[in-house]
Scaffold this active site. Structure first.
Site, PDB file in Angstrom:
ATOM      1  N   GLY A 259      -1.012  -6.083   7.129  1.00  0.00           N
ATOM      2  CA  GLY A 259      -2.336  -5.480   6.992  1.00  0.00           C
ATOM      3  C   GLY A 259      -2.762  -5.345   5.544  1.00  0.00           C
ATOM      4  O   GLY A 259      -3.823  -5.803   5.150  1.00  0.00           O
ATOM      5  N   MET A 261      -1.129  -3.898   1.282  1.00  0.00           N
ATOM      6  CA  MET A 261       0.038  -3.546   0.481  1.00  0.00           C
ATOM      7  C   MET A 261      -0.345  -2.636  -0.674  1.00  0.00           C
ATOM      8  O   MET A 261      -1.294  -2.908  -1.411  1.00  0.00           O
ATOM      9  CB  MET A 261       0.691  -4.840  -0.041  1.00  0.00           C
ATOM     10  CG  MET A 261       1.919  -4.609  -0.874  1.00  0.00           C
ATOM     11  SD  MET A 261       3.213  -3.769   0.084  1.00  0.00           S
ATOM     12  CE  MET A 261       3.968  -2.804  -1.203  1.00  0.00           C
ATOM     13  N   GLU A 262       0.439  -1.575  -0.838  1.00  0.00           N
ATOM     14  CA  GLU A 262       0.119  -0.480  -1.753  1.00  0.00           C
ATOM     15  C   GLU A 262       0.572  -0.689  -3.195  1.00  0.00           C
ATOM     16  O   GLU A 262       0.813   0.300  -3.902  1.00  0.00           O
ATOM     17  CB  GLU A 262       0.765   0.803  -1.210  1.00  0.00           C
ATOM     18  CG  GLU A 262       2.313   0.854  -1.265  1.00  0.00           C
ATOM     19  CD  GLU A 262       3.025   0.423   0.008  1.00  0.00           C
ATOM     20  OE1 GLU A 262       2.401  -0.299   0.802  1.00  0.00           O
ATOM     21  OE2 GLU A 262       4.194   0.799   0.206  1.00  0.00           O
ATOM     22  N   ASN A 263       0.680  -1.906  -3.688  1.00  0.00           N
ATOM     23  CA  ASN A 263       1.094  -2.142  -5.075  1.00  0.00           C
ATOM     24  C   ASN A 263       0.406  -1.166  -6.028  1.00  0.00           C
ATOM     25  O   ASN A 263      -0.789  -0.923  -5.927  1.00  0.00           O
ATOM     26  CB  ASN A 263       0.714  -3.562  -5.497  1.00  0.00           C
ATOM     27  CG  ASN A 263       1.015  -4.575  -4.434  1.00  0.00           C
ATOM     28  OD1 ASN A 263       2.159  -4.713  -4.024  1.00  0.00           O
ATOM     29  ND2 ASN A 263      -0.006  -5.253  -3.943  1.00  0.00           N
ATOM     30  N   HIS A 295      -4.515   4.644   4.108  1.00  0.00           N
ATOM     31  CA  HIS A 295      -3.056   4.477   4.169  1.00  0.00           C
ATOM     32  C   HIS A 295      -2.510   3.971   2.832  1.00  0.00           C
ATOM     33  O   HIS A 295      -1.584   4.549   2.271  1.00  0.00           O
ATOM     34  CB  HIS A 295      -2.713   3.503   5.302  1.00  0.00           C
ATOM     35  CG  HIS A 295      -1.255   3.238   5.477  1.00  0.00           C
ATOM     36  ND1 HIS A 295      -0.492   3.894   6.418  1.00  0.00           N
ATOM     37  CD2 HIS A 295      -0.405   2.407   4.837  1.00  0.00           C
ATOM     38  CE1 HIS A 295       0.758   3.473   6.346  1.00  0.00           C
ATOM     39  NE2 HIS A 295       0.842   2.555   5.386  1.00  0.00           N
ATOM     40  N   GLU A 296      -3.104   2.903   2.325  1.00  0.00           N
ATOM     41  CA  GLU A 296      -2.580   2.325   1.080  1.00  0.00           C
ATOM     42  C   GLU A 296      -2.809   3.281  -0.088  1.00  0.00           C
ATOM     43  O   GLU A 296      -1.969   3.425  -0.963  1.00  0.00           O
ATOM     44  CB  GLU A 296      -3.204   0.956   0.801  1.00  0.00           C
ATOM     45  CG  GLU A 296      -3.082  -0.062   1.935  1.00  0.00           C
ATOM     46  CD  GLU A 296      -1.693  -0.202   2.519  1.00  0.00           C
ATOM     47  OE1 GLU A 296      -0.689   0.003   1.803  1.00  0.00           O
ATOM     48  OE2 GLU A 296      -1.594  -0.520   3.732  1.00  0.00           O
ATOM     49  N   HIS A 299      -0.227   6.024  -0.053  1.00  0.00           N
ATOM     50  CA  HIS A 299       1.080   5.555  -0.529  1.00  0.00           C
ATOM     51  C   HIS A 299       1.268   5.819  -2.024  1.00  0.00           C
ATOM     52  O   HIS A 299       2.393   5.866  -2.502  1.00  0.00           O
ATOM     53  CB  HIS A 299       1.232   4.050  -0.300  1.00  0.00           C
ATOM     54  CG  HIS A 299       1.894   3.667   0.993  1.00  0.00           C
ATOM     55  ND1 HIS A 299       3.023   4.282   1.487  1.00  0.00           N
ATOM     56  CD2 HIS A 299       1.601   2.671   1.880  1.00  0.00           C
ATOM     57  CE1 HIS A 299       3.388   3.695   2.628  1.00  0.00           C
ATOM     58  NE2 HIS A 299       2.540   2.724   2.888  1.00  0.00           N
ATOM     59  N   GLU A 318       6.713   5.134   5.235  1.00  0.00           N
ATOM     60  CA  GLU A 318       5.756   4.632   6.234  1.00  0.00           C
ATOM     61  C   GLU A 318       5.424   5.670   7.300  1.00  0.00           C
ATOM     62  O   GLU A 318       4.257   5.862   7.650  1.00  0.00           O
ATOM     63  CB  GLU A 318       6.257   3.329   6.856  1.00  0.00           C
ATOM     64  CG  GLU A 318       6.377   2.159   5.861  1.00  0.00           C
ATOM     65  CD  GLU A 318       5.078   1.849   5.124  1.00  0.00           C
ATOM     66  OE1 GLU A 318       3.998   2.309   5.559  1.00  0.00           O
ATOM     67  OE2 GLU A 318       5.134   1.145   4.087  1.00  0.00           O
TER      68      GLU A 318
HETATM   69  N1  ARG Z   1       3.903  -1.321   2.830  1.00  0.00           N
HETATM   70  C1  ARG Z   1       2.861  -2.031   3.521  1.00  0.00           C
HETATM   71  C2  ARG Z   1       2.074  -1.007   4.324  1.00  0.00           C
HETATM   72  O1  ARG Z   1       2.605  -0.237   5.071  1.00  0.00           O
HETATM   73  C3  ARG Z   1       3.367  -3.096   4.432  1.00  0.00           C
HETATM   74  C4  ARG Z   1       3.911  -4.292   3.735  1.00  0.00           C
HETATM   75  C5  ARG Z   1       4.944  -4.966   4.524  1.00  0.00           C
HETATM   76  N2  ARG Z   1       5.071  -6.346   4.182  1.00  0.00           N
HETATM   77  C6  ARG Z   1       5.963  -7.158   4.703  1.00  0.00           C
HETATM   78  N3  ARG Z   1       5.954  -8.366   4.357  1.00  0.00           N
HETATM   79  N4  ARG Z   1       6.884  -6.772   5.554  1.00  0.00           N
HETATM   80  O2  ARG Z   1       0.916  -0.883   4.215  1.00  0.00           O
HETATM   81 ZN    ZN Z   2       2.485   1.678   4.668  1.00  0.00          ZN
END
Ligand code: ARG
Ligand code: ZN
Length: 867
Positions: A259, A261-263, A295-296, A299, A318
């Protein structure tokens, strides 16, 4: 080879700073890394182990001296430096090939440029590094690329330098002031448009916001930007958490495995959770964007400021962050419908997972491929576990627990125990008995029975719990289950359970326990597990009239909905058994009457729609000893038809009364009305009447928004016939250039009830609209088909064979997505022996293929283990 939680060891070496120079060239990208490394004095001295994958190593040096071959061992996926000094600078230079990276992990090419996905183990596909979340460093990144093709150069943190270089190239340097694990690293080299805004935190920090999207799509970013600002405000108000950054950027990319990613400071999102405009996105899309953006963003504290010690702790960030985005959604939209949808999702996805070959605890103790553990259990059941803590200690203590957690662990990489300890210390509650939820897989089954003693004016509720065995866990301990209970009197009102309380939270922690309620004047109807206070299956032998009573009167909206689901679910299962015996389906007048009461009630339209949405086939299948998907499907449709026939005038009147007034806008109340109106349209089209088809076609043609247009399309596509084909063709002709709308078009066909669905999906595989390399297309067409209960589980095995072959094709391109598709097979053992033989053969053929990825191998291997 499996990895075990019990084998965790702290790293022997720390990396304090990372400096990356990333040079994009036509023959590949050269990554030069400079790492400041120092021995961890707390552990026994050992070699420095670095991870890598698909790296072409060009040079290695320590403190400016090229490494002598005797000083290291270089493997395909590891670089071991045998005896480095206590403190040193490691310089490595590698070449990578982002244009050939079809796995979409690490640095990869998409339509408008280059993007990264590093969680959990993608950073090793960019450079040599101890790629584990407990190694946290400060990063400086310089990017170089052709300026005309890739005008946008982004990395985490703050831009500190930029300029032109020879040959039409340019560079940019970014510095991230926060220490972070490698999985939060991100960079983007692309041609994108940007929507800019600013946000001022309560303490006065000004944050520059930017949403970067494919050129031409700026008019689809407004909703995501508003969602970001709402999330920021909500986290300040609810948890006192402010954004710590000067720049917060969201980049949308069409090729993305998950979906979003929280970089740190540079979120990368699937376009699906950014782009929205009334004519291309549905109400559900708008709401999902709110949730995923939140959500992101959340994080940034729960995940980034406090991160995970190792990947077994994934639910630490998570589960907690899903709980936070759920609460945000409940506060922003409707609390009651949010909860209903969460539970519907949990039952459709997590309960089957918990009962299948991939069952694992919220905190797994072992895995083969960590990417296979980004699951409904870690995310959604993990959120339920956090919610139970919230229920047990209350809102204020929960907030103090969060404060304690950050006060203790800001800047650290920690474990699930650390989180629970903060909650325990802030509330004074001993959570030792609660920890079973983190260790034990499987959905507990709670049976309740009540007895009323009129003479003593006493009601006794007796609860028992069992948890079925799961792979590797034959024996289960009881869980501490918070059971929220109310008692309804004959007039439908809540009884006083003492001191004016109408809901009691029972702490149920042994195999069997009785709870006594005194001063009860008449036999009550119990309302059990209010608001779904624990992720369990609850059995109680309700009579049909008791369910109708709860559906009409329960003060707990979740349990009103639940009563309807039980009523419908019990009837569908009874009818499935009748149909399997060759008898006719029945629909008692009481069920129609109960449905009419809800339909005509003055409840919130969104609630009415939820209450009249029948439980799904996958959810109901969990309750069958041997699943008969055809009988189940027929029984569910029969009930839909019976409701349509019994309530035809009511559905029609409501459909007309709810006609839109004014132009579309996304807001919760309007969305609820649309949802109910489209439910009415769907029910009316259960009846074989040309007039309703024509009505649906009219709505399809005239709608000014995707919600109504797509609802009409789905209704027609399921009904079959010429109107369905006409609408599908018109829809594609109109929207073929909007990738996310094309995904809807694929999904509606793959999920269709029509008899020829598999043939249609096979044809669509060859259609210009499909692309096996694009995860969204795979999810839309293939995973939707895999979730099409009747067609995937077709008696002749055609569904199994088709999907297994596609998994094999896809595995060579993108193992993560292939493994997700393989999860469609989870429940194959619940079907009859003939279907099982087909499924086993399809899985065995897959299992035997040479070169299968670790991802798919783990899923298929576990599916085939004899039970
Ligand atoms: N940490 C991300 C989220 O919860 C999900 C990323 C997982 N990516 C993966 N390739 N498994 O929003
Ligand atoms: Zn997440």
């Amino acid at each position: 080879a499996p990895v075990f939680l019990k084998d965790y060891l702290p790293p022997a070496w720390w990396v304090d700073t990372v400096s990356l120079d990333v040079d994009l060239r036509p023959d590949g990208t050269v990554v030069s890394a400079t790492l400041a490394v120092r021995r961890n004095p707390e552990v026994a001295p050992g070699p420095l182990c670095l991870n890598g994958a698909e790296l072409e190593t060009l040079s290695l040096a320590i403190d400016g001296q090229s490494l002598s071959p005797s000083a290291y061992t270089l493997g395909d996926e590891s670089l071991v430096i045998t005896a480095p000094p206590e403190r040193f600078t490691l310089e490595t230079k590698v070449r990578i090939q982002p244009d050939r990276n079809t796995q979409l992990s690490g640095f990869y090419r998409s339509k408008d440029g280059y993007f990264t996905q590093c969680e959990p183990q993608g950073f090793r596909r960019i450079t040599w590094f101890p790629d584990r979340p407990d190694v946290m460093a400060c990063y400086t990144v310089t990017l170089h690329a052709d300026k005309a093709s890739y005008p946008v150069l982004l990395a985490n943190g703050n831009p500190v330098a930029q300029g032109d270089e020879a040959d039409g190239r340019h560079f940019a340097t970014w510095v991230d002031p926060f220490r972070k694990p490698s999985y939060l690293f991100a960079m983007v080299v692309a041609k994108l448009d940007v929507l800019r805004d600013t946000y001022r935190t309560t303490s006065g920090r000004e944050v520059q916001l930017g949403i970067f999207v494919e050129p031409g799509k700026l008019d689809q970013c407004g909703h995501a930007m508003a969602a970001l600002k709402k999330s920021m405000r909500w986290d300040e108000a609810t948890f006192g958490l402010e954004c710590d950054l000067d720049h917060y950027m969201i980049v949308a990319v069409g090729d993305f495995n998950m979906g979003a990613m929280e970089n740190k400071g540079l979120n990368i999102f699937n376009t699906k959770y950014v782009l929205a405009r009334a004519d291309v996105a549905t109400d559900v899309d708008f709401e999902n964007i709110d949730r995923v953006v939140a959500h992101e963003y959340f994080h940034n504290w729960t995940g980034n400021r406090v991160t995970c010690r190792d990947w077994f702790q994934l639910s630490l960030k998570e589960g907690l962050t899903v709980f936070r985005d759920q609460e945000f959604g409940a506060d922003t939209h409707s609390r009651q419908t949010a909860r209903i949808r969460e539970v519907r999702g949990l039952r459709a996805m997590q309960f089957p997972e918990d009962a299948g070959p991939m069952a694992h605890p919220v905190r797994p103790s072992t895995y083969v491929e960590i990417n296979n553990f980004y699951t409904a259990t870690v995310y959604e059941k993990g959120a339920e576990v956090v919610r139970m803590i919230h229920t047990l200690i209350g809102k204020d203590a929960f907030r103090r627990g969060m404060d304690t957690y950050f006060a203790r662990h800001d800047g650290q990489a920690v474990t699930c125990e650390d989180f629970v300890a903060a909650m325990a210390d802030a509330s004074g509650v001993d959570f030792t008995p609660f920890m079973t939820w983190y260790r034990q897989a499987g959905t507990p089954r709670v049976s309740a029975r009540g007895s009323y003693d009129a003479a003593a004016r006493r009601y006794t509720l007796t609860l028992t719990q069992v948890c079925p065995p799961t792979p590797g866990q034959p024996d289960k301990a009881p869980c501490l289950i918070p059971v929220a209970v109310g008692l309804l009197g004959p007039d439908g009102r809540d009884l006083d359970l003492g001191g004016g309380r109408t809901t009691a939270i029972l702490q149920f922690s042994t195999h069997e326990q009785s709870f006594v309620f005194e001063n009860i004047d008449a036999a009550p109807v119990p309302s059990l597990l209010r608001n779904f206070s624990a992720p369990v299956v609850l059995d109680f032998d309700y009579q049909e009239r008791e369910l109708a009573h709860l559906l009409a009167h329960d003060s707990d909206p979740f349990n009103r909905w639940e009563a309807g689901q039980r009523l419908f679910g019990d009837l569908i299962l009874a009818n499935a058994a009748r149909l399997a015996r060759g008898e006719a389906a029945e629909c008692p007048a009481g069920v129609i009457a109960a449905a009419r009461t809800v339909l005509l009630s003055d409840s919130d339209p969104a609630f009415i729609a939820e209450a009249l949405t029948l439980p799904g086939e996958a959810t109901l299948a969990e309750r069958m000893a041997v699943v008969d998907p055809d009988a189940l499907h027929a029984a569910r449709n029969a009930l839909a038809r019976a409701l349509a026939a019994g309530l035809e005038d009511d559905f029609l009147a409501l459909y007309e009364r709810l006609a839109p007034v004014g132009a579309y806008q996304f807001d919760t109340a309007d969305a609820g009305r649309r949802r109910l109106r489209n439910l009415c349209l769907g029910y009316l089209n259960e009846l074989d009447r040309g007039g309703y088809r024509a009505q649906a076609l009219r709505q399809f043609e005239q709608a000014d928004n995707m919600t109504d247009q797509f609802a009409a399309l789905a209704t027609l596509a399921n009904a079959g016939g010429d109107e369905g084909d006409t609408a599908l063709a018109a829809f594609y002709a109109r929207w073929q250039h909007e990738a996310l709308v094309v995904d809807k078009w694929l999904a509606v066909q793959a999920g269709s009830r029509r008899d020829d669905t598999l043939a249609g999906v096979e044809r669509l595989m060859a259609h210009a609209a499909f692309d096996l390399k694009n995860p969204n297309k795979v999810y839309a067409l293939l995973r939707t088909f895999g979730g099409n209960h009747r067609h995937f589980h077709a008696a002749d095995g055609s569904g199994y064979r088709f999907v297994a072959e596609r998994i094999a094709d896809l595995d060579a391109i993108n193992p993560q997505v292939a493994a997700r598709l393989a999860r469609c097979f989870d429940r194959w053992r619940k079907f009859d022996t003939s279907r099982q033989a087909h499924a086993r053969a399809a899985l065995a053929a897959l299992h035997a293929r040479p070169g299968l990825s670790r991802d798919v191998f783990e899923v298929v291997d576990k599916a085939l283990v004899e039970v």
